[in-house]
Design a protein around this motif. Structure first.
Motif, PDB file in Angstrom:
ATOM      1  N   GLU B 351      -4.012  -1.870   2.285  1.00 40.01           N
ATOM      2  CA  GLU B 351      -2.870  -1.076   1.834  1.00 40.01           C
ATOM      3  C   GLU B 351      -1.622  -1.458   2.637  1.00 40.01           C
ATOM      4  O   GLU B 351      -0.548  -1.702   2.075  1.00 40.01           O
ATOM      5  N   MET B 354      -0.270  -4.885   1.650  1.00 42.79           N
ATOM      6  CA  MET B 354       0.539  -4.832   0.432  1.00 42.79           C
ATOM      7  C   MET B 354       1.891  -4.178   0.703  1.00 42.79           C
ATOM      8  O   MET B 354       2.934  -4.701   0.309  1.00 42.79           O
ATOM      9  N   GLU B 355       1.866  -3.067   1.408  1.00 37.37           N
ATOM     10  CA  GLU B 355       3.120  -2.341   1.643  1.00 37.37           C
ATOM     11  C   GLU B 355       4.092  -3.167   2.477  1.00 37.37           C
ATOM     12  O   GLU B 355       5.298  -3.142   2.226  1.00 37.37           O
ATOM     13  N   ALA B 356       3.559  -3.873   3.451  1.00 36.53           N
ATOM     14  CA  ALA B 356       4.443  -4.655   4.318  1.00 36.53           C
ATOM     15  C   ALA B 356       5.138  -5.764   3.544  1.00 36.53           C
ATOM     16  O   ALA B 356       6.165  -6.285   3.972  1.00 36.53           O
ATOM     17  N   MET B 357       4.602  -6.137   2.424  1.00 35.61           N
ATOM     18  CA  MET B 357       5.238  -7.188   1.623  1.00 35.61           C
ATOM     19  C   MET B 357       6.372  -6.654   0.760  1.00 35.61           C
ATOM     20  O   MET B 357       7.077  -7.426   0.116  1.00 35.61           O
ATOM     21  N   GLY B 358       6.542  -5.356   0.741  1.00 36.44           N
ATOM     22  CA  GLY B 358       7.613  -4.786  -0.079  1.00 36.44           C
ATOM     23  C   GLY B 358       7.332  -5.010  -1.556  1.00 36.44           C
ATOM     24  O   GLY B 358       6.177  -5.127  -1.970  1.00 36.44           O
ATOM     25  N   PRO B 359       8.403  -5.082  -2.369  1.00 37.85           N
ATOM     26  CA  PRO B 359       8.209  -5.235  -3.814  1.00 37.85           C
ATOM     27  C   PRO B 359       7.387  -6.479  -4.179  1.00 37.85           C
ATOM     28  O   PRO B 359       6.665  -6.459  -5.179  1.00 37.85           O
ATOM     29  N   GLY B 361       4.739  -7.383  -3.036  1.00 35.36           N
ATOM     30  CA  GLY B 361       3.326  -7.025  -3.053  1.00 35.36           C
ATOM     31  C   GLY B 361       2.860  -6.499  -4.392  1.00 35.36           C
ATOM     32  O   GLY B 361       1.671  -6.294  -4.602  1.00 35.36           O
ATOM     33  N   GLN B 362       3.802  -6.276  -5.306  1.00 34.06           N
ATOM     34  CA  GLN B 362       3.450  -5.707  -6.616  1.00 34.06           C
ATOM     35  C   GLN B 362       3.251  -6.766  -7.696  1.00 34.06           C
ATOM     36  O   GLN B 362       2.915  -6.442  -8.831  1.00 34.06           O
ATOM     37  N   ILE B 363       3.511  -8.014  -7.359  1.00 35.06           N
ATOM     38  CA  ILE B 363       3.387  -9.059  -8.376  1.00 35.06           C
ATOM     39  C   ILE B 363       1.914  -9.299  -8.719  1.00 35.06           C
ATOM     40  O   ILE B 363       1.070  -9.405  -7.835  1.00 35.06           O
ATOM     41  N   ASP B 364       1.651  -9.343 -10.005  1.00 28.38           N
ATOM     42  CA  ASP B 364       0.291  -9.521 -10.503  1.00 28.38           C
ATOM     43  C   ASP B 364       0.072 -10.997 -10.819  1.00 28.38           C
ATOM     44  O   ASP B 364       0.460 -11.469 -11.879  1.00 28.38           O
ATOM     45  N   ARG B 365      -0.520 -11.698  -9.883  1.00 31.62           N
ATOM     46  CA  ARG B 365      -0.760 -13.125 -10.110  1.00 31.62           C
ATOM     47  C   ARG B 365      -2.178 -13.319 -10.588  1.00 31.62           C
ATOM     48  O   ARG B 365      -3.097 -12.683 -10.082  1.00 31.62           O
ATOM     49  N   GLY B 382      -1.534  -7.038  -3.714  1.00 24.94           N
ATOM     50  CA  GLY B 382      -1.611  -5.837  -4.548  1.00 24.94           C
ATOM     51  C   GLY B 382      -2.995  -5.712  -5.157  1.00 24.94           C
ATOM     52  O   GLY B 382      -3.641  -4.662  -5.091  1.00 24.94           O
ATOM     53  N   ARG B 383      -3.466  -6.802  -5.730  1.00 27.15           N
ATOM     54  CA  ARG B 383      -4.785  -6.776  -6.361  1.00 27.15           C
ATOM     55  C   ARG B 383      -5.866  -6.381  -5.354  1.00 27.15           C
ATOM     56  O   ARG B 383      -6.759  -5.588  -5.660  1.00 27.15           O
ATOM     57  N   TYR B 385      -5.604  -4.574  -2.667  1.00 24.04           N
ATOM     58  CA  TYR B 385      -5.522  -3.140  -2.376  1.00 24.04           C
ATOM     59  C   TYR B 385      -6.221  -2.338  -3.468  1.00 24.04           C
ATOM     60  O   TYR B 385      -7.044  -1.465  -3.194  1.00 24.04           O
TER      61      TYR B 385
END
Ligand SMILES: Cc1cc2nc3c(=O)[nH]c(=O)nc-3n(C[C@H](O)[C@H](O)[C@H](O)COP(=O)(O)OP(=O)(O)OC[C@H]3O[C@@H](n4cnc5c(N)ncnc54)[C@H](O)[C@@H]3O)c2cc1C
Lengths: 375, 412
Positions: B351, B354-359, B361-365, B382-383, B385
């Motif tokens: 968690e 992901m959070e430390a990566m900022g936005p 971290g939300q990219i769905d690759r 993100g995945r 997490y």
């Protein structure tokens, strides 16, 4: 004191909720978010016909002059229904930024088309290096006679992929992290010199990294005063932040209701899970979080017209509340569902994904905790 | 053997790098063994496999798991570290097994092929017929047959003994009807071991039978179940009049619950994944070290330090329990505590990452992008997490573990 919705507001809420039930059942959403832009053009036109795209704008452009409370209501419902669309980017964020800071002429050219659903907008303000600081703008716009030449990189602009017009922040004087010296520009796309890398995000939405290479715009594309774009951008980000807080509160209520319904029917060990006191207490905490989140979103919404310091405090307080409670509620929803909570075919995990994306958007909890103390 | 007089605990706490201090307290033989294992992994683990594990993936392709298993196997049965020499394993003592699995984790080697190696193998050694041992153990040892575990059903999750998937006796066969759900890796697997209902009178734990079923048998179909972040790890397995020879029954008819309890007890040690979390934490620390102070750097570094401190306490707790006076066999239901806290910390690390990566971290690759090449482990933050939310649900949910602790440890 009065926390009742007006009849008109109740009507808006009910019409959105009906739309979501009729047109946006969960399996339809799964199909829509799986490819393309993640939403349906037909839905967007319906939004226009139902007047939702007109809500926050002035009558002179075809708007309905609604208050932030109406935006809160619509976003709450979108949160409940997990609606993915450019509503936030176009209507709430860029649209209201333009409406507040743009010239009458700029508004007249753009807003009527936005309201009819024919033009989409997006804001490109964040930069790869800026992390959380708003003034971290190193994209530059150099004046050259009647035009500006813009160069720089913008990161993860929500729904820039389908926007017809972008609002781009760029430095016109000073250096990175100076609060003064940032200006806002309208940039139509496609335009020579703009290239984008599009991303799908976990919540089913879209965001683009943008490179501007010698992009030229005429001087009349400057929004508001030269060098003084940050206050307007700051305000618009607060408007958008309050909107996602409302969306999160709607999503949290949906998690609560769906989890409650599940625990009432799911049986293990010869009894419903809902009869286990350990789980009852967990759900009571979820419920409490929903109430608090709803209050926080309302707090932010009601302060959007306040003086900047009071507004910032209320919005940052709401974002922190949403971050803490939204995360727990999202995680609890999955956990209390057990195995099915982990699946693509149930909405519950998708709420966690959207709540997580909201936490990362417009500054995370840590950023807003500091901003709250230093508004 | 490590034991913990108070003085050494104090010394442990004062060290900057407590884990190194801990390693020093292994006997010279174990320490030499640890180095041998570590060097072997570092020189033999294929980089493309290592990268996937370092990305926190649990859904490795079948070929990669088998490739690595075979590399370990060639080294003297290392693919089955808990197996005795008579069955082709290395015959290691428990300290060696612990150190081996820890080095696998710290060096980003894949998890063992747990269903065959860690579960079915030892269960057959204990309860299987000679014929079953001869037939089924060698392919597990060599990594030739991939097993999956068919316990849970749609209406039998936490309440496993409520399972209903039927096996009716018909001459020398059982005829199986019903379904199993959440079956990890069934789409990779060749065989499934599981629990089937052969009688429904009396206590629900009675009348359960442990069967081994070839997934190629006529009448079996799989329904893939995607996780909400898109990964395919679990399935529903349907049985429609599937014939299973009686010789594929483990132990006695109706007594499968006993064997299943034995098997699930074997799982206890691994699920806390403390050493895996150490590796993940290392990656988190590298990430947050680079975040500028005015971008939340201090916050994330404090948060990472906090998890590290919790993890240290948990690791020492695990060792106190495993290497205490009675040895690992003395560890009872306390293992549940390790699972609960271990998965909580593991989830917390992912968690924070992901959070430390900022936005970003939300990219769905997509998962299927070429692993290793041109990508960093953070691309899947993100995945990861989302995916690891499962760890507090499976292997006995954390709530069920707490029920066990309350009952069996606290005596409530
Ligand atoms: C990714 C994944 C992989 C899996 N792999 C396998 C596999 O390979 N083979 C296999 O057989 N199974 C597998 N499982 C199944 C797993 O073991 C079950 O999901 C688990 O036992 C929980 O059962 P359930 O999903 O039916 O949830 P339920 O039992 O319905 O529980 C729902 C919620 O209620 C809580 N709860 C239930 N009973 C109580 C109680 N008495 N007190 C307090 N809380 C309670 C649970 O903790 C959970 O939070 C897997 C599951 C997942 C998610």
């Amino acid at each position: 004191m009065n926390f009742q919705f007006s009849d008109e507001q109740t009507l808006i809420r009910d019409s959105i909720s009906r739309f979501l039930a009729d047109e946006y059942a969960f399996d339809r959403r799964l199909t829509l978010t799986a490819d393309g832009l993640g939403y349906s053009d037909v839905h967007w036109q319906q939004f226009a016909e139902l007047g939702w795209l007109a809500l926050p704008f002035a009558e002179q452009y075809g708007g309905l002059d609604a208050t932030p409370v109406e935006t809160m209501i619509i976003m709450e419902q979108f949160g409940r229904g997990l609606m993915v669309s450019p509503y936030l980017s176009t209507i709430v964020f860029a649209g209201q930024l333009l409406a507040n800071a743009g010239s009458e002429e700029q508004c007249e050219t753009i807003l009527p088309d936005v309201i009819t659903g024919d033009r989409l907008l997006a804001c490109a303000y964040a930069e790869p290096q800026s992390r959380r600081a708003l003034s971290g703008v190193s994209t530059r716009a150099e004046r050259d006679g009647d035009i500006f030449v813009i160069n720089g990189d913008k990161s993860l602009a929500i729904y820039a992929e389908c926007a017809h017009t972008l609002i781009v922040s760029a430095r016109t004087s000073g250096v990175d992290h100076d609060a003064h010296g940032v200006s806002l520009f309208l940039v139509d796309t496609p335009t020579a010199g703009i290239s984008m890398t599009h991303h799908r995000t976990h919540d089913g939405s879209r965001a683009s990294d943008i490179t501007l290479h010698n992009v030229t715009v005429s001087a009349d594309k400057l929004i508001g005063e030269l060098d003084n774009g940050l206050p307007a951008l700051d305000f618009a980000i607060d408007v958008a932040t309050a909107a996602v807080c409302a969306e999160a509160s709607g999503a949290m209520w949906a998690v609560y209701e769906q989890t409650l319904a599940y625990l009432k029917t799911r049986e293990q060990f010869g009894q419903t899970l809902g009869s286990l006191q350990a789980l009852q207490h967990r759900l009571v905490d979820v419920y409490t979080s929903c109430e608090l989140a709803q209050s926080a979103a309302l707090d932010a919404t009601l302060h959007l017209g306040a003086d900047p310091a009071a507004r910032r405090r209320a919005v940052s307080a709401a974002k922190v509340t949403i971050a803490n409670h939204g995360k727990t509620v999202g995680q609890e929803g999955v956990q209390l569902h057990g195995g099915v909570g982990m699946t693509m075919e149930l909405p519950i995990g998708h709420y966690l994904k959207r709540l997580t994306a909201i936490n990362a958007a417009f500054g995370d909890a840590n950023y807003h905790l500091r901003r709250y103390q230093n508004p | 053997m490590y034991s913990v007089p108070a003085a050494s605990l104090l010394r442990f706490a004062r060290r900057d790098i407590g884990l190194a201090a801990m390693n020093k307290s292994w006997s010279p033989e174990i320490e030499a063994f640890r180095r041998e294992v570590r060097d072997f992994i570092r020189t033999h683990l294929p980089d493309d496999i290592r990268c996937q594990v370092a990305e926190e993936r649990m859904d490795l392709p079948r070929e990669d798991l088998i490739r690595w298993h075979k590399i370990l196997h060639e080294q003297g049965g290392w693919g089955c570290p808990g197996w005795p020499v008579e069955h082709g394993g290395p015959g290691w003592n428990f300290e060696q097994q612990y150190v081996f699995e820890r080095e696998l984790a710290l060096n980003d080697a894949p998890r063992l092929m747990i269903y065959g190696v860690g579960m079915l193998g030892p269960t057959l050694m204990e309860f299987g017929s000679d014929e079953q041992k001869r037939r089924f153990l060698p392919p597990i040892l060599r990594g030739d047959v991939y097993w999956c575990q068919g316990f849970s059903e749609p209406n039998a999750g936490s309440d496993l003994a409520a399972l209903k998937c039927r096996a009716d006796r018909d001459g020398d066969d059982y005829i199986v009807n019903g379904s199993k759900i959440w079956t990890s890796d069934a789409h990779h697997a060749d065989w499934i071991f599981g629990l089937y209902r052969t009688a429904s009178d009396g206590k629900k734990q009675h009348g359960i039978t442990f069967l081994l079923i070839d997934l190629d048998s006529p009448g079996i179909t799989l329904r893939p179940l995607l996780m909400f972040e898109g990964t395919h790890e679990v399935n529903q397995v349907f049985f429609d009049n599937v014939r299973v020879p009686v010789t594929h029954r483990v132990g006695e008819e109706h007594r499968g619950w006993t064997y299943a309890k034995y098997l699930l007890g074997l799982e206890r040690f691994g699920t806390a994944e403390i050493s895996r979390s150490m590796a993940s934490l290392g990656r988190l620390k590298t990430l947050v070290a680079e975040i500028a102070a005015d971008a939340g750097g201090a916050y994330y570094r404090d948060a990472a330090a906090n998890v590290e401190i919790e993890l240290r306490a948990l690791e020492l707790t695990e060792r106190r329990l495993l290497f205490g006076p009675g040895g690992p066999d003395a560890m009872g239901p306390e293992a549940s505590m390790l699972k609960v806290r271990g998965t909580e910390l593991q989830q917390c690390i992912l968690e924070l990452t992901m959070e430390a990566m900022g936005p970003a971290g939300q990219i769905d690759r997509p998962r299927d992008a070429q692993p290793g090449s041109n990508r960093t482990q953070l691309e899947q933050a993100g995945r990861n997490y989302f995916n690891y939310r499962k760890t507090s649900i499976y292997s006995g949910s954390n709530e069920i573990q707490k029920n066990i602790i309350a009952k069996a440890v606290l005596g409530l």
